[in-house]
Design a protein around this motif. Structure first.
Motif: not given
Ligand SMILES: C[S@@+](CC[C@H](N)C(=O)[O-])C[C@H]1O[C@@H](n2cnc3c(N)ncnc32)[C@H](O)[C@@H]1O
Length: 287
Positions: A27, A55, A57, A61, A104, A121, A126-127
């Motif tokens: 990032a 999400g 992370g 951002v 979640q 982002g 990932h959901v």
């Molecule tokens: C690829 S990272 C992106 C992080 C940040 N948005 C960025 O662009 O640097 C995806 C993030 O989504 C989170 N994540 C994935 N599934 C999720 C869910 N069901 N609920 C909450 N967070 C989730 C992960 O823990 C991770 O931090």
């Protein structure tokens, strides 16, 4: 499906908590691209009060948003506690107003309301149930609010086609192998649902009004600074593990040379490493 190379864990199930450093590094390298997207958000929403980084992370951002919109409260929402700790530390160190929310997606949106901006982002893919996630986000938005969805674009490129070792076209083969990994990753998600990735249509199905799609470029020509090399090496290490079963032995040998810090043909030392990426952003408004 765009650039999802940067955040892959080792297996099909991602251990997000262990990936803080590499997500953060990526990032940071992509900050110039995020700055352009944030400018585009500002054109549409000049003075938001509540921004949700869904999400988030480790919050690079989230912090950029808090810096760009000092009057706003930024909520960094994620289900990985170790990443939210990083986000909070980063925000505190910079004196920025970021509140972390462990939960979640989609369920955690139920406790939120009146958001002027919701930013996804690289998190929506990932959901498992992406439609449910967008619908829950839409319900948490204020009238006139803006949803910013980063999905798709072009796969990043960081080496020429012929790199003098191995068989030319390595990156194209890596991309094909990554698609196999990605499909397996998605089908292993809880509540996994298959969707045609027509993002504006999915936004409309969530009751939002699609408000434009644009792509933004990250263009870091050679020679790149050490931090960009660090990012590419970390990304390629994860990618090698995720895609090994889909790559021929010759390509795996080439990857090993690229990852060898002492090899003059490796990513650490070779002069021709660059980073070119395009990220697509889909905007939608709550009427
Ligand atoms: C690829 S990272 C992106 C992080 C940040 N948005 C960025 O662009 O640097 C995806 C993030 O989504 C989170 N994540 C994935 N599934 C999720 C869910 N069901 N609920 C909450 N967070 C989730 C992960 O823990 C991770 O931090």
């Amino acid at each position: 499906m765009g650039d999802h190379s940067h955040h892959h864990g080792h297996g099909k199930d991602l251990d997000w908590n262990a990936m803080g450093e590499s997500i953060e590094l990526r990032a940071e390298v992509y900050r110039p691209l995020y700055a352009q997207i944030i400018d585009a958000v500002r054109e549409r929403m000049p003075d938001p009060s509540l921004i949700i980084d869904a999400g988030s992370g480790p919050g690079v951002v989230s912090c950029a948003l808090a810096e760009a919109f000092p009057r706003a409260e930024v909520v960094a929402l994620d289900n990985a506690p170790a990443l939210l700790e990083r986000a909070q530390r980063r925000a505190d160190a910079a004196g920025l107003r970021v509140r972390t929310l462990l939960g979640q997606i989609p369920d955690a949106f139920a406790g939120l309301a009146g958001a002027d901006v919701v930013w996804f982002g690289h998190s929506l893919h990932h959901v498992g149930d992406q439609k449910a996630a967008l619908a829950a986000a839409a319900r948490a938005m204020a009238a006139g609010g803006l949803l910013v969805l980063l999905e798709g674009g072009l796969p990043a490129r960081w080496l020429p086609r012929d790199i003098g070792i191995g068989r030319p076209g390595l990156q194209a083969r890596l991309e094909a192998a990554r698609e196999e990994w990605f499909a397996a990753m998605r089908s292993a998600l809880p509540d996994a649902r298959h969707e045609v990735e027509d993002w504006p249509a999915l936004l409309a199905a969530a009751g939002l009004k699609p408000a434009g799609t644009r792509s933004f470029l990250l263009d870091l020509p050679a020679p790149v600074p050490p931090k960009v090399r660090d990012h590419l090496i970390a990304m390629l290490e994860r990618e090698r593990e995720a895609t090994a079963e889909h790559l021929p032995a010759e390509d795996l040998a080439t990857l090993d040379r690229l990852l060898d810090p002492d090899d003059p043909a490796g990513l650490r030392r070779r002069p021709d490493v660059f980073l070119l990426d395009a990220q697509t952003v889909h905007f939608a408004v709550k009427e």
